[in-house]
Design a protein around this motif. Structure first.
Motif, PDB file in Angstrom:
ATOM      1  N   ALA A  27      49.173  35.052  38.083  1.00  0.00           N
ATOM      2  CA  ALA A  27      49.080  33.594  38.172  1.00  0.00           C
ATOM      3  C   ALA A  27      47.964  33.056  37.278  1.00  0.00           C
ATOM      4  CB  ALA A  27      48.863  33.166  39.619  1.00  0.00           C
ATOM      5  N   GLU A  28      46.839  33.774  37.217  1.00  0.00           N
ATOM      6  CA  GLU A  28      45.732  33.329  36.381  1.00  0.00           C
ATOM      7  C   GLU A  28      46.075  33.479  34.896  1.00  0.00           C
ATOM      8  OE1 GLU A  28      42.079  35.208  37.499  1.00  0.00           O
ATOM      9  OE2 GLU A  28      42.340  34.740  39.630  1.00  0.00           O
ATOM     10  N   LEU A  29      46.718  34.589  34.556  1.00  0.00           N
ATOM     11  CA  LEU A  29      47.153  34.778  33.172  1.00  0.00           C
ATOM     12  C   LEU A  29      48.136  33.690  32.761  1.00  0.00           C
ATOM     13  CD1 LEU A  29      47.668  38.652  33.001  1.00  0.00           C
ATOM     14  CD2 LEU A  29      46.189  37.330  31.484  1.00  0.00           C
ATOM     15  N   ARG A  30      49.064  33.368  33.653  1.00  0.00           N
ATOM     16  CA  ARG A  30      50.064  32.342  33.350  1.00  0.00           C
ATOM     17  C   ARG A  30      49.395  30.991  33.143  1.00  0.00           C
ATOM     18  NH1 ARG A  30      55.692  31.448  34.132  1.00  0.00           N
ATOM     19  NH2 ARG A  30      56.089  29.319  33.450  1.00  0.00           N
ATOM     20  N   SER A  31      48.456  30.644  33.977  1.00  0.00           N
ATOM     21  CA  SER A  31      47.780  29.357  33.853  1.00  0.00           C
ATOM     22  C   SER A  31      47.009  29.262  32.542  1.00  0.00           C
ATOM     23  CB  SER A  31      46.822  29.163  35.041  1.00  0.00           C
ATOM     24  OG  SER A  31      46.129  27.944  34.934  1.00  0.00           O
ATOM     25  N   ARG A  32      46.331  30.328  32.181  1.00  0.00           N
ATOM     26  CA  ARG A  32      45.594  30.334  30.914  1.00  0.00           C
ATOM     27  C   ARG A  32      46.528  30.220  29.730  1.00  0.00           C
ATOM     28  NH1 ARG A  32      42.521  34.291  28.787  1.00  0.00           N
ATOM     29  NH2 ARG A  32      43.060  36.014  30.152  1.00  0.00           N
TER      30      ARG A  32
END
Length: 325
Positions: free
Chosen positions: A57-62
């Motif tokens: 989720a963090e990778l996707r947001s970045r």
């Protein structure tokens, strides 16, 4: 949340043409080859992080945030009309050229060219030779439509050797052989181990055919394992550009509109007149029917036998009907 379409494949497999066909869809924002290390963009660091243990989720947001920006080395011309605001194509061309000549001024282009994407905008990414071992992780994070472009190995090898002969790109046989050995000796390289004793002394055509198998066979396996994955055969696109494009657009869930049809008609009309040798080699403006069988004249009989020796036990050999195997 942004949606993603990712095109990848071995070099000289039609990825650029396919990407430009899709780029003429007015709803997508095109990112050209974002991940190579030499570009030194935020995409480069993100790809390194993709191999780590950062939560998806963090990778996707970045990644969404990176794609909403404009980067001189990634957001390249041409600039077809789009549904979202992006600025005047003439100004974009001018500022991009200015940034190429004066790197310190690239910020002007990146500020002016920032796409005003809707919350659910579509991102089209073309990245040739993306590392196959990272593709499952990329798909898990971005949930993209994955299009794996493949080309008849005889034609692919012929095109590669022609590019080397023209000096359009270099060839480092020692480096390439070391990389091939590394892949073959790693888990998953078992189908190619019989070729290890010959690796150093293989003729160029045979060696490039082996590299084709090492790269393309795992790529096809990954694409076919993805629920949203599709293998695109370059020869199918050449034989019926509009019909194959319609099938690809339907798979993605996009409408193939008049701008795409017009580009397809223009691109198959013939070579880009006035282009220098390098531009002509990479041009998407060519008669695809001439590309289908050009390899038969480019490769001599010995080179064809060498490629056939490597390809005879390939699980992909039946993807093409007319290979001299």
């Amino acid at each position: 949340m942004l949606g993603y379409v990712v095109i990848t494949g071995k070099g000289r497999s039609g990825t650029t043409w396919l990407a430009q066909i899709l780029n003429h869809h007015p709803g997508c924002c095109y990112k050209h080859e974002p991940f190579p290390e030499w570009k030194r963009t935020p995409y480069t660091q993100w790809k390194r992080d993709l191999a780590g243990d950062e939560p998806p989720a963090e990778l996707r947001s970045r990644f969404d945030a990176i794609c909403r920006a404009c980067h001189h080395a990634v957001d390249l011309p041409p600039y077809p009309d789009k549904d979202f605001a992006r600025g005047s194509p003439r100004v974009l061309h001018f500022l991009h050229g200015l940034g190429t000549r004066v790197p310190a001024l690239r910020g002007l282009y990146e500020a002016y060219g920032r796409p005003r994407l809707p919350e659910d905008g579509e991102i089209l990414i073309k990245d040739v030779n993306f590392e196959t071992q990272l593709l499952p992780r990329l798909c898990a994070v971005l949930d993209p439509v994955l299009l794996a472009a493949i080309r008849n190995p005889f034609a692919n090898v012929a095109s590669h050797l022609a590019g080397v002969a023209k000096g359009i790109f270099g060839s480092d046989r020692e480096h390439d052989a070391a990389r091939a050995r590394e892949v073959i000796e790693a888990p998953g390289g078992e189908p190619f181990r019989a070729w290890l004793p010959e690796l150093a002394k293989m003729p160029d055509a045979m060696f490039e055919a082996l590299r084709w198998r090492i790269q393309v066979e795992p790529l096809v396996a990954v694409a076919e394992a993805q629920p949203r994955g599709r293998v695109v055969v370059y020869e199918d696109l050449c034989e019926d550009p509009l019909g194959e494009s319609e099938a690809i657009f339907a798979f993605i869930g996009w409408e193939l509109g008049p701008a795409v049809r017009a580009f397809i008609e223009a691109s198959i009309s013939g070579e880009d007149r006035g282009a220098d040798a390098r531009r002509a080699y990479f041009s998407v403006y060519r008669d695809p029917r001439q590309s289908l069988h050009k390899w038969r004249d480019q490769l001599d009989a010995q080179q064809q036998r060498e490629i056939a020796d490597v390809m005879r036990d390939s699980p992909l050999r039946d993807r093409w009907r007319d290979l001299p195997l």
